[in-house]
Design an enzyme around this catalytic site. Structure first.
Site, PDB file in Angstrom:
ATOM      1  N   GLU A  68      41.963  47.539  17.573  1.00 42.98           N
ATOM      2  CA  GLU A  68      41.411  47.195  16.252  1.00 42.98           C
ATOM      3  C   GLU A  68      39.893  47.262  16.286  1.00 42.98           C
ATOM      4  O   GLU A  68      39.275  47.209  17.354  1.00 42.98           O
ATOM      5  CB  GLU A  68      41.905  45.827  15.783  1.00 42.98           C
ATOM      6  CG  GLU A  68      41.848  44.735  16.820  1.00 42.98           C
ATOM      7  CD  GLU A  68      42.270  43.381  16.265  1.00 42.98           C
ATOM      8  OE1 GLU A  68      43.136  43.335  15.388  1.00 42.98           O
ATOM      9  OE2 GLU A  68      41.707  42.385  16.727  1.00 42.98           O
ATOM     10  N   GLU A  81      48.181  45.732   7.823  1.00 39.38           N
ATOM     11  CA  GLU A  81      48.052  44.333   8.227  1.00 39.38           C
ATOM     12  C   GLU A  81      47.590  43.551   7.014  1.00 39.38           C
ATOM     13  O   GLU A  81      46.609  43.933   6.356  1.00 39.38           O
ATOM     14  CB  GLU A  81      47.020  44.172   9.354  1.00 39.38           C
ATOM     15  CG  GLU A  81      46.782  42.695   9.698  1.00 39.38           C
ATOM     16  CD  GLU A  81      45.886  42.487  10.912  1.00 39.38           C
ATOM     17  OE1 GLU A  81      45.439  43.475  11.524  1.00 39.38           O
ATOM     18  OE2 GLU A  81      45.636  41.306  11.244  1.00 39.38           O
ATOM     19  N   ASP A  83      47.865  39.209  19.401  1.00 35.53           N
ATOM     20  CA  ASP A  83      46.623  39.606  18.730  1.00 35.53           C
ATOM     21  C   ASP A  83      45.398  39.201  19.554  1.00 35.53           C
ATOM     22  O   ASP A  83      45.489  38.318  20.412  1.00 35.53           O
ATOM     23  CB  ASP A  83      46.578  38.895  17.366  1.00 35.53           C
ATOM     24  CG  ASP A  83      45.688  39.617  16.373  1.00 35.53           C
ATOM     25  OD1 ASP A  83      45.075  40.627  16.731  1.00 35.53           O
ATOM     26  OD2 ASP A  83      45.618  39.147  15.221  1.00 35.53           O
ATOM     27  N   ASN A 117      49.460  37.697  10.015  1.00 36.54           N
ATOM     28  CA  ASN A 117      48.900  36.804  11.042  1.00 36.54           C
ATOM     29  C   ASN A 117      49.487  35.411  10.892  1.00 36.54           C
ATOM     30  O   ASN A 117      49.587  34.892   9.783  1.00 36.54           O
ATOM     31  CB  ASN A 117      47.379  36.722  10.891  1.00 36.54           C
ATOM     32  CG  ASN A 117      46.721  38.042  11.194  1.00 36.54           C
ATOM     33  OD1 ASN A 117      46.590  38.422  12.342  1.00 36.54           O
ATOM     34  ND2 ASN A 117      46.337  38.761  10.145  1.00 36.54           N
ATOM     35  N   GLU A 156      51.815  38.654  13.978  1.00 35.03           N
ATOM     36  CA  GLU A 156      50.720  38.690  14.959  1.00 35.03           C
ATOM     37  C   GLU A 156      50.358  37.258  15.336  1.00 35.03           C
ATOM     38  O   GLU A 156      50.016  36.457  14.484  1.00 35.03           O
ATOM     39  CB  GLU A 156      49.496  39.401  14.364  1.00 35.03           C
ATOM     40  CG  GLU A 156      49.786  40.863  14.047  1.00 35.03           C
ATOM     41  CD  GLU A 156      48.536  41.653  13.692  1.00 35.03           C
ATOM     42  OE1 GLU A 156      47.419  41.091  13.733  1.00 35.03           O
ATOM     43  OE2 GLU A 156      48.689  42.849  13.361  1.00 35.03           O
TER      44      GLU A 156
HETATM   45  P1  C2E Z   1      42.210  39.617  12.809  1.00 33.55           P
HETATM   46  O1  C2E Z   1      43.668  39.355  12.795  1.00 33.55           O
HETATM   47  O2  C2E Z   1      41.619  40.038  14.100  1.00 33.55           O
HETATM   48  O3  C2E Z   1      41.955  40.656  11.667  1.00 33.55           O
HETATM   49  C1  C2E Z   1      41.073  41.703  11.759  1.00 33.55           C
HETATM   50  C2  C2E Z   1      39.744  41.334  11.202  1.00 33.55           C
HETATM   51  O4  C2E Z   1      38.815  42.330  11.551  1.00 33.55           O
HETATM   52  C3  C2E Z   1      39.739  41.296   9.681  1.00 33.55           C
HETATM   53  O5  C2E Z   1      38.783  40.308   9.282  1.00 33.55           O
HETATM   54  C4  C2E Z   1      39.219  42.657   9.317  1.00 33.55           C
HETATM   55  O6  C2E Z   1      38.622  42.715   8.053  1.00 33.55           O
HETATM   56  C5  C2E Z   1      38.213  42.878  10.406  1.00 33.55           C
HETATM   57  N1  C2E Z   1      37.990  44.279  10.679  1.00 33.55           N
HETATM   58  C6  C2E Z   1      38.821  45.308  10.434  1.00 33.55           C
HETATM   59  N2  C2E Z   1      38.276  46.455  10.839  1.00 33.55           N
HETATM   60  C7  C2E Z   1      37.071  46.167  11.359  1.00 33.55           C
HETATM   61  C8  C2E Z   1      36.027  46.945  11.967  1.00 33.55           C
HETATM   62  O7  C2E Z   1      36.101  48.137  12.070  1.00 33.55           O
HETATM   63  N3  C2E Z   1      34.940  46.274  12.402  1.00 33.55           N
HETATM   64  C9  C2E Z   1      34.832  44.934  12.289  1.00 33.55           C
HETATM   65  N4  C2E Z   1      33.744  44.332  12.737  1.00 33.55           N
HETATM   66  N5  C2E Z   1      35.789  44.151  11.741  1.00 33.55           N
HETATM   67  C10 C2E Z   1      36.899  44.788  11.282  1.00 33.55           C
HETATM   68  P2  C2E Z   1      39.137  39.260   8.207  1.00 33.55           P
HETATM   69  O8  C2E Z   1      39.987  39.856   7.143  1.00 33.55           O
HETATM   70  O9  C2E Z   1      37.873  38.574   7.841  1.00 33.55           O
HETATM   71  O10 C2E Z   1      40.078  38.250   8.997  1.00 33.55           O
HETATM   72  C11 C2E Z   1      39.580  37.489  10.000  1.00 33.55           C
HETATM   73  C12 C2E Z   1      40.648  36.765  10.728  1.00 33.55           C
HETATM   74  O11 C2E Z   1      41.273  35.801   9.907  1.00 33.55           O
HETATM   75  C13 C2E Z   1      41.774  37.668  11.168  1.00 33.55           C
HETATM   76  O12 C2E Z   1      41.406  38.311  12.330  1.00 33.55           O
HETATM   77  C14 C2E Z   1      42.901  36.695  11.356  1.00 33.55           C
HETATM   78  O13 C2E Z   1      42.815  36.116  12.627  1.00 33.55           O
HETATM   79  C15 C2E Z   1      42.579  35.646  10.325  1.00 33.55           C
HETATM   80  N6  C2E Z   1      43.498  35.792   9.190  1.00 33.55           N
HETATM   81  C16 C2E Z   1      43.430  36.642   8.147  1.00 33.55           C
HETATM   82  N7  C2E Z   1      44.463  36.447   7.303  1.00 33.55           N
HETATM   83  C17 C2E Z   1      45.212  35.458   7.835  1.00 33.55           C
HETATM   84  C18 C2E Z   1      46.419  34.780   7.440  1.00 33.55           C
HETATM   85  O14 C2E Z   1      47.055  35.069   6.419  1.00 33.55           O
HETATM   86  N8  C2E Z   1      46.871  33.788   8.262  1.00 33.55           N
HETATM   87  C19 C2E Z   1      46.227  33.466   9.400  1.00 33.55           C
HETATM   88  N9  C2E Z   1      46.726  32.465  10.148  1.00 33.55           N
HETATM   89  N10 C2E Z   1      45.094  34.046   9.800  1.00 33.55           N
HETATM   90  C20 C2E Z   1      44.587  35.047   9.032  1.00 33.55           C
HETATM   91 CA    CA Z   2      42.673  40.702  15.875  1.00 30.95          CA
HETATM   92 CA    CA Z   3      45.513  40.235  13.282  1.00 29.15          CA
END
Ligand code: C2E
Ligand code: CA
Ligand code: CA
Length: 540
Positions: free
Chosen positions: A476, A302, A419, A357, A389
């Site tokens: 996830e 992802e 998602d 995403n 997603e």
């Molecule tokens: P998401 O799509 O739910 O992505 C998963 C988030 O959970 C990611 O945070 C990831 O680092 C985190 N995560 C993964 N494994 C674990 C775990 O075991 N425990 C916990 N507590 N967290 C975990 P991240 O990278 O900070 O991204 C946060 C959100 O930002 C993402 O949630 C997604 O909704 C959004 N996002 C990230 N990249 C993009 C993008 O390119 N475009 C858009 N529109 N949204 C994005």
């Molecule tokens: Ca998610």
């Molecule tokens: Ca996601």
């Protein structure tokens, strides 16, 4: 608009008319007195008629009097009309035509006057800024007439609560301001007022039998006693406090505090930084492994956006995505990230998938599917390896548009996952009406699976739902072996989480894939073009 010269000409003409009429009356009294009896007698056949000249003078007098009277009538009519027009111009200049509230221009002077009055009485003044939450949705979903009805009704309710005290203005869009005096030592009186405004506005508004609903975010500032010329500054502070209330979850109020001003400054620096960073290529993809829990093998990655900011270090998408959405940069940012990710992913083993995403804001773009196809073609990347997603919250948007968009993405061969499932209150009907390929259970349930019985129950029911609808599932947020073991006891699905490592930049991902022998020997080049060139070389 009449010019000053026009007005002067009119006044001159009016004076002339008045003069002529007066002269006519004087002449009539002077000559008419002797002429009229003679004329009447001549008409009655008793005696000789008066001198012809005198008769003419008399007729002229009568004509002049009639003319003068008519002109006078016209004049009074004109004056009344002009007064009405001036009143209308004043209303247009000072009042909002839709709600009849004061407008942005007129609230300032009116508030100054109110402050001066209150100060004399030893009272303080509260500036209350009200902004309807997600008003755009009301407009988008039900049309502008519905939006107008909601604004009118909201103004009416506020007016009802103010009950003649204080001022009410509509500053534009869905923003209202209330300015009201209160006893300086009783700020709780202002809070009570604000609470009743919040609850009045959140009651549904009936529009053609549909219940329109909204909430409101409120910011409050108070005037320092005895400092005139401050209305605009107070409004600005109330505005800052209102934004604070919005950011803290809407449907609430906040008093202005000095620290909020620096927050606003930080926010505008962030905005500027994001604009610069997008142009400078500071936004990069990181990758999180997606695992087939049954075999433990990597199924794909992802892509998660990161901002490698020269000033702030590595910044989380939770911070910059909402801002990019608000300032209209999300499309450009996301497309640039997807381009980079497709370039990275082409060096991976082709059986590995890439998930990206997509923001609900992008789903509102009717050209989104076309834009994505263009990016795929340019990168020569097979659509079947790409997974989009979308979060559950997009289901509250224009469902028809989302439906056709997802359908055209699927027609292109892209798969689509739902998602953060379980957090957005989507109904089963909505879920069934949209052709998703996969459900991702929100990490908040997975992370708590061992401690929280409800989370475990929710996960089990989502799994049952997925089975019923024939949708595979990804869990996830798997952080440790205990959670993994518990999950595996529920069934077969994909999973991701910190247990398998933190999201990594492209180079680290490549290094790891190289170790697992999952990297192509011939990366980054267009494989078919390279093949073609090789064939031609061989033939030559
Ligand atoms: P998401 O799509 O739910 O992505 C998963 C988030 O959970 C990611 O945070 C990831 O680092 C985190 N995560 C993964 N494994 C674990 C775990 O075991 N425990 C916990 N507590 N967290 C975990 P991240 O990278 O900070 O991204 C946060 C959100 O930002 C993402 O949630 C997604 O909704 C959004 N996002 C990230 N990249 C993009 C993008 O390119 N475009 C858009 N529109 N949204 C994005
Ligand atoms: Ca998610
Ligand atoms: Ca996601």
């Amino acid at each position: 608009m009449r010019s000053g010269k026009d007005r002067l000409d009119n006044t001159r003409r009016d004076l002339v008319t008045l003069g002529v009429a007066l002269a006519a009356i004087v002449l009539f009294v002077g000559t008419g007195g002797s002429v009229l009896p003679k004329v009447l007698r001549a008409i009655a056949g008793q005696g000789v008629g008066p001198d012809r000249l005198l008769v003419n003078a008399l007729l002229l007098n009568i004509a002049l009097i009639i003319f003068g009277w008519r002109r006078y009538r016209e004049l009074t009519g004109e004056v009344a009309e002009r007064r009405k027009a001036e009143e209308q111009a004043r209303i247009l200049a000072e009042l909002d035509p839709l709600t009849a509230c004061l407008n942005r221009r007129s609230i300032g002077p009116e508030a100054e006057a109110l402050i001066a009055n209150a100060t004399e009485r030893g009272e303080a003044v509260a500036f209350v800024m009200l902004d309807l939450d997600k008003f755009k949705h009301v407009n988008d979903a039900n049309g502008h007439a519905a939006g107008d009805a909601m604004l009118k009704e909201s103004a009416q309710r506020i007016r009802g609560i103010l009950d003649g005290t204080g001022l009410l203005a509509r500053l534009g869009g869905d923003e209202f301001a209330v300015v009201t005096p209160f006893p300086a030592n009783q700020p709780e009186q202002v809070e009570r007022l604000v609470q009743s405004l919040i609850s009045a506005i959140s009651k549904p508004v009936d529009f053609d039998g549909i219940d329109l609903e909204t909430t409101v975010s409120v910011g409050i500032s108070t005037s320092a006693p005895d400092s005139p010329g401050q209305a605009q500054a107070m409004l600005h502070k109330a505005d800052i406090a209102m934004y604070h209330a919005k950011r803290n979850g809407r449907n609430r109020f906040a008093w202005f505090e000095d620290s909020m001003e620096s927050e606003v400054r930080f926010r505008s620096e962030l905005e500027a930084g994001i604009r610069r960073g997008v142009a400078a290529g500071e936004f990069v993809p990181y990758y999180e492994k997606q695992i087939d829990l049954d075999t433990g093998a990597i199924a794909g990655f992802e892509m998660l956006a990161r901002w490698e900011s020269p000033n702030l270090g590595v910044v989380s998408p939770e911070l910059f995505i909402p801002i990019a959405e608000e300032i209209g940069l999300i499309g450009e940012l996301s497309e640039s990230l997807i381009r980079q990710a497709l370039r990275d992913a082409r060096s991976w083993n082709p059986k590995l998938t890439l998930s990206v995403n997509i923001s609900p804001v992008q789903l509102r773009d009717p050209w989104f599917a076309q834009k994505l196809l263009k990016i795929l073609v340019e990168a020569n990347f097979p659509p079947s390896r790409l997974e989009i997603e979308v979060t559950e919250s997009c289901l509250h948007e224009n469902l028809g548009l989302v439906h056709s968009l997802i359908t055209s993405l699927k027609n292109q061969g892209v798969t689509v996952s739902l998602d953060d499932f379980g957090t957005g209150y989507s109904s089963l009907a909505q879920l069934r009406s949209l052709p998703f390929d996969r459900i991702k259970i929100d990490r908040s349930f997975v992370t708590n699976i061992l401690e929280d019985k409800d989370s475990a129950t929710i996960i089990q029911s989502i799994i049952a739902l997925g089975e019923g609808l024939g949708l595979p599932i990804t869990a996830e947020g798997i952080e440790n072996e205990a959670v993994l073991a518990e999950l595996r006891s529920f069934g077969k699905f994909k999973g991701q989480g910190y247990l398998y490592g933190m999201p990594m930049p492209a180079e680290c991902t490549q290094a790891e894939l190289a170790q697992l022998d999952l990297l192509l020997d011939q990366p980054n080049e267009d494989a078919s073009a390279v093949g073609e060139a090789a064939r031609q070389t061989a033939a030559g």
